[in-house]
Motif scaffolding. Structure first.
Motif, PDB file in Angstrom:
ATOM      1  N   HIS A 195    -103.960 -19.657 -68.565  1.00 12.20           N
ATOM      2  CA  HIS A 195    -102.824 -18.822 -68.942  1.00 12.20           C
ATOM      3  C   HIS A 195    -102.649 -18.910 -70.458  1.00 12.20           C
ATOM      4  CE1 HIS A 195     -99.348 -16.542 -67.564  1.00 12.20           C
ATOM      5  NE2 HIS A 195     -98.554 -17.267 -68.316  1.00 12.20           N
ATOM      6  N   PHE A 196    -102.930 -17.809 -71.158  1.00 13.42           N
ATOM      7  CA  PHE A 196    -102.907 -17.752 -72.612  1.00 13.42           C
ATOM      8  C   PHE A 196    -101.594 -17.103 -73.055  1.00 13.42           C
ATOM      9  CE2 PHE A 196    -107.132 -17.473 -70.927  1.00 13.42           C
ATOM     10  CZ  PHE A 196    -107.941 -18.237 -71.754  1.00 13.42           C
ATOM     11  N   HIS A 197    -100.808 -17.825 -73.837  1.00 19.94           N
ATOM     12  CA  HIS A 197     -99.479 -17.300 -74.166  1.00 19.94           C
ATOM     13  C   HIS A 197     -99.439 -16.714 -75.570  1.00 19.94           C
ATOM     14  CE1 HIS A 197     -95.301 -16.630 -73.558  1.00 19.94           C
ATOM     15  NE2 HIS A 197     -94.980 -17.282 -74.654  1.00 19.94           N
ATOM     16  N   PHE A 198     -98.727 -15.576 -75.682  1.00 20.18           N
ATOM     17  CA  PHE A 198     -98.563 -14.879 -76.955  1.00 20.18           C
ATOM     18  C   PHE A 198     -97.084 -14.547 -77.176  1.00 20.18           C
ATOM     19  CE2 PHE A 198    -102.789 -13.955 -75.390  1.00 20.18           C
ATOM     20  CZ  PHE A 198    -103.582 -14.216 -76.499  1.00 20.18           C
ATOM     21  N   GLU A 199     -96.619 -14.844 -78.340  1.00 20.00           N
ATOM     22  CA  GLU A 199     -95.249 -14.535 -78.786  1.00 20.00           C
ATOM     23  C   GLU A 199     -94.188 -15.187 -77.902  1.00 20.00           C
ATOM     24  OE1 GLU A 199     -92.414 -10.887 -80.330  1.00 20.00           O
ATOM     25  OE2 GLU A 199     -94.582 -10.682 -80.366  1.00 20.00           O
TER      26      GLU A 199
ATOM     27  N   VAL B 298    -102.792 -22.542 -74.355  1.00 19.43           N
ATOM     28  CA  VAL B 298    -103.537 -22.195 -73.142  1.00 19.43           C
ATOM     29  C   VAL B 298    -103.197 -23.228 -72.072  1.00 19.43           C
ATOM     30  CG1 VAL B 298    -105.793 -21.765 -72.113  1.00 19.43           C
ATOM     31  CG2 VAL B 298    -105.422 -21.286 -74.548  1.00 19.43           C
ATOM     32  N   LEU B 299    -102.649 -22.779 -70.958  1.00 18.41           N
ATOM     33  CA  LEU B 299    -102.330 -23.665 -69.839  1.00 18.41           C
ATOM     34  C   LEU B 299    -103.377 -23.508 -68.751  1.00 18.41           C
ATOM     35  CD1 LEU B 299    -100.457 -25.535 -68.136  1.00 18.41           C
ATOM     36  CD2 LEU B 299     -99.271 -23.446 -67.391  1.00 18.41           C
ATOM     37  N   TYR B 300    -103.964 -24.623 -68.354  1.00 19.85           N
ATOM     38  CA  TYR B 300    -104.847 -24.617 -67.175  1.00 19.85           C
ATOM     39  C   TYR B 300    -104.035 -25.014 -65.959  1.00 19.85           C
ATOM     40  CZ  TYR B 300    -108.100 -26.308 -63.649  1.00 19.85           C
ATOM     41  OH  TYR B 300    -108.760 -26.525 -62.453  1.00 19.85           O
ATOM     42  N   MET B 301    -104.000 -24.150 -64.944  1.00 20.35           N
ATOM     43  CA  MET B 301    -103.345 -24.427 -63.669  1.00 20.35           C
ATOM     44  C   MET B 301    -104.427 -24.591 -62.603  1.00 20.35           C
ATOM     45  SD  MET B 301     -99.997 -21.925 -63.651  1.00 20.35           S
ATOM     46  CE  MET B 301    -100.816 -20.419 -64.196  1.00 20.35           C
ATOM     47  N   PRO B 302    -104.538 -25.768 -62.004  1.00 23.90           N
ATOM     48  CA  PRO B 302    -105.571 -25.990 -60.986  1.00 23.90           C
ATOM     49  C   PRO B 302    -105.369 -25.130 -59.742  1.00 23.90           C
ATOM     50  CG  PRO B 302    -104.782 -28.077 -61.869  1.00 23.90           C
ATOM     51  CD  PRO B 302    -103.828 -27.020 -62.351  1.00 23.90           C
ATOM     52  N   GLU B 303    -106.342 -25.210 -58.857  1.00 18.49           N
ATOM     53  CA  GLU B 303    -106.391 -24.348 -57.678  1.00 18.49           C
ATOM     54  C   GLU B 303    -105.123 -24.449 -56.827  1.00 18.49           C
ATOM     55  OE1 GLU B 303    -109.948 -25.246 -55.500  1.00 18.49           O
ATOM     56  OE2 GLU B 303    -111.213 -25.021 -57.276  1.00 18.49           O
ATOM     57  N   GLY B 304    -104.522 -23.292 -56.574  1.00 18.79           N
ATOM     58  CA  GLY B 304    -103.397 -23.222 -55.658  1.00 18.79           C
ATOM     59  C   GLY B 304    -102.115 -23.836 -56.169  1.00 18.79           C
TER      60      GLY B 304
END
Length: 289
Positions: free
Chosen positions: A150-154, A211-217
């Motif tokens: 998840h890439f965050h902008f502004e 950038v947030l990495y969210m694991p499976e499920g």
């Protein structure tokens, strides 16, 4: 709730990401990973108005699920230029959800790359998400139980995360991917929802370039502290159990739920919400209460 901060790291190597976060299925916020992207300096709300202002965008708010709503059916539509003006002028509950930029604004693809984190990303599914101040998503997990970047902008965004192991205390609605919609996860009422006190998860904040990495499920609740937007890239679930759940959700659960909505109407939604409470409390030791 028992929440720990999501680790924050610098621009890590593929090997470190795979060993320290993907294989143990732990979330992480990665700093500095996209600073070389044109999007890092170009992407803001004004730029989105410039390149997509004439597009009619689907909008969602935080109203409870109604049996008349289709799966992911928007609550309103308006031109992107009007929506961005709304975001910048006052708080609004309206969000853009799962907006495919390859389909809607193909030129945006030249502003970013598909990073090599060691996972094969689904290149046909780069999705944008927009929200106004204090808008939020219900606590939910994605239908395909994918690995998500998840890439965050502004702006800034608050995020709560829970692994699938916490299903029993999150008031999961049966035949759905959401927790009970009556819960305010930004300030939960533990008298009304006592099982939440035992939920173990994570909390973090995202700002431009994170950038947030969210694991499976992983369950996720996202609240926009200021107007902003994010892009998600995803990789298919690797765990066989999660992959089988994804196929079940896509091929059976979604169709069954839609069928029951048409047959039972609002009573089906009401029954599911009540079951979320009863099943959660039944599954917890009486000593908890």
């Amino acid at each position: 709730m028992q929440l720990e901060e999501v680790p924050r790291v610098g621009n890590i190597s593929k090997e470190s990401f795979l060993n320290d976060y993907f294989r143990p299925q732990k979330p992480v916020v990665i700093k500095g990973a996209i600073e070389k992207w044109p999007a890092y300096t170009k992407w803001n709300l004004d730029y989105m108005r410039e390149v997509a202002g004439s597009k009619i965008v689907p909008l969602y708010d935080d109203r409870p699920v109604d049996h008349r709503d289709g799966f992911n059916e928007p609550h309103a539509r308006m031109p992107m230029t009007d929506y961005i003006d709304l975001l910048k002028s006052k708080p609004t509950r309206y969000r853009i959800f799962l907006w495919n930029i390859l389909k809607e604004v193909p030129q945006l693809q030249s502003d970013f790359e598909y990073p090599d984190f060691g996972l094969r990303l689904m290149k046909a599914l780069p999705m944008l998400f927009f929200g106004g101040r204090d808008s939020y998503t219900f606590m939910h997990y994605d239908i395909d139980l994918a690995n998500i970047f998840h890439f965050h902008f502004e702006g800034e965004k608050e995020i709560l995360l829970f692994p699938q192991t916490e299903n029993r205390v999150l008031y999961k609605v049966p035949h759905s991917l959401i927790a009970h919609e009556g819960i305010d996860f930004s300030a939960p009422d533990f008298e009304a929802w006592p099982a939440l006190k035992y939920a173990r998860g994570f909390k973090t904040y995202l700002s431009h370039g994170d950038v947030l990495y969210m694991p499976e499920g992983y369950w996720h609740y996202m609240r926009y502290l200021t107007p902003g937007f994010s892009m998600s890239l995803r990789a298919i679930a690797r765990n066989p159990r999660n992959l089988s759940k994804a196929f079940y959700n896509l091929l059976i659960m979604r169709s069954y739920d839609n069928l029951m909505r048409r047959w039972k109407g609002q009573s089906w939604i009401d029954w599911k919400n009540q079951q979320a409470i009863e099943r959660t409390h039944k599954g917890i030791s009486p000593s908890v209460f």
